[in-house]
Design an enzyme around this catalytic site. Structure first.
Site, short mmCIF file in Angstrom:
data_model
loop_
_atom_site.label_atom_id
_atom_site.label_comp_id
_atom_site.label_asym_id
_atom_site.label_seq_id
_atom_site.Cartn_x
_atom_site.Cartn_y
_atom_site.Cartn_z
N GLU A 72 -3.48 -98.49 11.26
CA GLU A 72 -4.81 -99.40 10.80
C GLU A 72 -4.79 -99.29 9.65
O GLU A 72 -5.12 -98.61 8.55
CB GLU A 72 -6.53 -99.12 11.50
CG GLU A 72 -6.93 -100.48 11.47
CD GLU A 72 -7.84 -100.45 11.72
OE1 GLU A 72 -8.76 -99.91 13.34
OE2 GLU A 72 -8.78 -101.38 12.04
N LYS A 121 -5.61 -94.57 23.57
CA LYS A 121 -5.77 -93.81 22.38
C LYS A 121 -6.81 -93.11 22.30
O LYS A 121 -7.77 -93.36 22.40
CB LYS A 121 -5.59 -95.02 21.42
CG LYS A 121 -5.61 -95.81 20.16
CD LYS A 121 -5.08 -96.93 19.27
CE LYS A 121 -6.53 -98.08 19.50
NZ LYS A 121 -7.85 -97.43 18.51
N GLU A 165 -8.53 -91.54 18.22
CA GLU A 165 -8.36 -91.50 17.09
C GLU A 165 -8.36 -90.10 15.34
O GLU A 165 -9.43 -89.35 16.17
CB GLU A 165 -9.90 -92.53 16.03
CG GLU A 165 -10.17 -93.69 16.64
CD GLU A 165 -10.88 -95.02 16.11
OE1 GLU A 165 -11.52 -94.13 15.18
OE2 GLU A 165 -11.22 -95.61 16.62
N ASP A 176 -8.92 -97.23 24.98
CA ASP A 176 -9.03 -96.82 23.86
C ASP A 176 -10.05 -95.91 24.11
O ASP A 176 -11.46 -96.74 24.76
CB ASP A 176 -9.75 -98.44 23.19
CG ASP A 176 -9.59 -97.25 21.84
OD1 ASP A 176 -9.36 -96.71 21.01
OD2 ASP A 176 -9.96 -98.06 20.83
N ASP A 203 -12.27 -100.67 22.37
CA ASP A 203 -13.55 -100.34 21.45
C ASP A 203 -13.80 -101.19 21.07
O ASP A 203 -15.12 -101.65 20.75
CB ASP A 203 -13.38 -98.94 21.80
CG ASP A 203 -12.82 -98.29 19.84
OD1 ASP A 203 -12.85 -99.31 19.52
OD2 ASP A 203 -13.79 -97.00 19.72
N SER A 204 -13.05 -101.65 20.40
CA SER A 204 -13.00 -103.41 19.32
C SER A 204 -13.86 -104.47 19.65
O SER A 204 -14.83 -105.02 19.63
CB SER A 204 -12.05 -103.81 18.99
OG SER A 204 -11.09 -104.26 19.82
#
Ligand code: KIV
Length: 310
Positions: A194, A125, A127, A96, A57-58
């Site tokens: 991270e 993925k 978070e 993501d 999602d970056s």
């Protein structure tokens, strides 16, 4: 334009799976993991022997120009994921889950994670640790391969007080380890750490059975992730994480190429004769004669006429 020949390792001949990644860990081989948001990046990364691709999602920041990762929707992520999966024949592709695609309910989490799989991804993925373990369980129960993400979790950076290094005390790394164990218990196969001190990542990795990948988390992990724009030098912005090594200056190269093209267009050096489609000379002469004998109404003659007859 010509580049020196590179001595590249061959791209993996076989599809990289969870079993492949587990065997890498068993053999002490570090997995190479980069972000990709489009088809050419996936193709080039795979040709270079990259094992894993994250459709991160970056993309909100690297591709869409948003100030943080919250600005990308599930629909947009799926466009990026499909493009990457078309290019990735053997790499293990992780989709993501963007903000609010898994936080609200188990059903939405499963549906959105499933959409990444039908787009061609191998895993998703998300978070968070213990607080999202229920969602992770819902996804793994649905047969979806899930990677967790702990430490600096950009979707909740405001809650963390900004983009800050995490796990700087024993108590903090113990909490992260508990989170990793909660993800493991929920069926996750891996966790991404991270922005952690190297010693903290080592502590956590020694206490879990998960595959442990790191981005800015030091060397004691099973593989290294980087944001491709950071290492290629085409991130537009003022974020320069300490852990990034730059391998190319694509920003300068791209700007230079556009400037050279603009100069050539304005000076009439492009297109040149080799860029023109040839036709039979008799037909060409006939068309030219028609242009001269019956000019187009209102045509005032311009540089194109000079160019064509030059
Ligand atoms: O979206 C992404 O690229 C990520 C990395 C920052 C870990 O999640």
């Amino acid at each position: 334009m010509s580049q020196p020949a590179l001595a590249l390792p061959p791209a993996a001949a076989k599809k990289v799976t969870v079993a492949t990644l587990a065997s890498y860990k068993a053999r002490g081989r570090r997995a190479v993991f980069v972000t990709a948001y489009d088809y050419p990046t996936a193709v080039f990364a795979e040709r270079a022997g990259v094992d894993m691709l994250l459709v991160g999602d970056s993309a909100a920041m690297t591709v869409l120009g948003c100030p943080n990762t919250l600005g990308v929707s599930m629909d947009e992520m799926l466009v990026f994921a499909r493009a990457v999966c078309r290019g990735a024949k053997t790499a293990f592709v992780v989709g993501d889950l963007p903000f609010l695609s898994y936080q609200v309910s188990d059903e939405e989490a499963v549906r959105n994670a499933g959409a990444f799989l039908t787009a061609g991804c191998d895993a998703v993925k998300c978070e968070g640790g213990a607080r999202i373990s229920r969602r992770v369980r819902a996804m793994t129960d649905a047969g979806i391969t899930v990677m967790g993400h702990l430490g600096l979790t950009p979707q909740s950076q405001a809650q963390l007080g900004g983009y800050r290094v995490q796990g700087k005390t024993l108590a903090a790394v113990q909490r992260l380890t508990d989170d990793a164990l909660a993800l493991q218990e929920a069926g996750a196969f891996a966790v991404l750490l991270e922005a952690l001190p190297a010693e903290a990542s080592a502590y956590l990795r020694e206490r879990v059975d998960l595959l442990v990948y790191g981005i800015g988390a030091g060397p004691h992990v099973d593989g290294q992730l980087v944001i491709s724009h950071d290492i290629l030098g085409n991130f537009v912005g003022d974020i320069h994480p300490r852990f990034v090594r730059r391998y190319a200056d694509l920003d300068l190269q791209v700007e230079h190429a556009f400037r050279a093209y603009a100069d050539d267009v304005r000076a009439g050096r492009f297109p040149a004769s080799e860029h023109l489609y040839p036709i039979d000379s008799a037909h060409e002469a006939e068309i030219r004669a028609a242009r001269v004998s019956a000019p187009a109404p209102g045509w005032n003659g311009g540089s194109a006429v000079q160019h064509a007859s030059a």
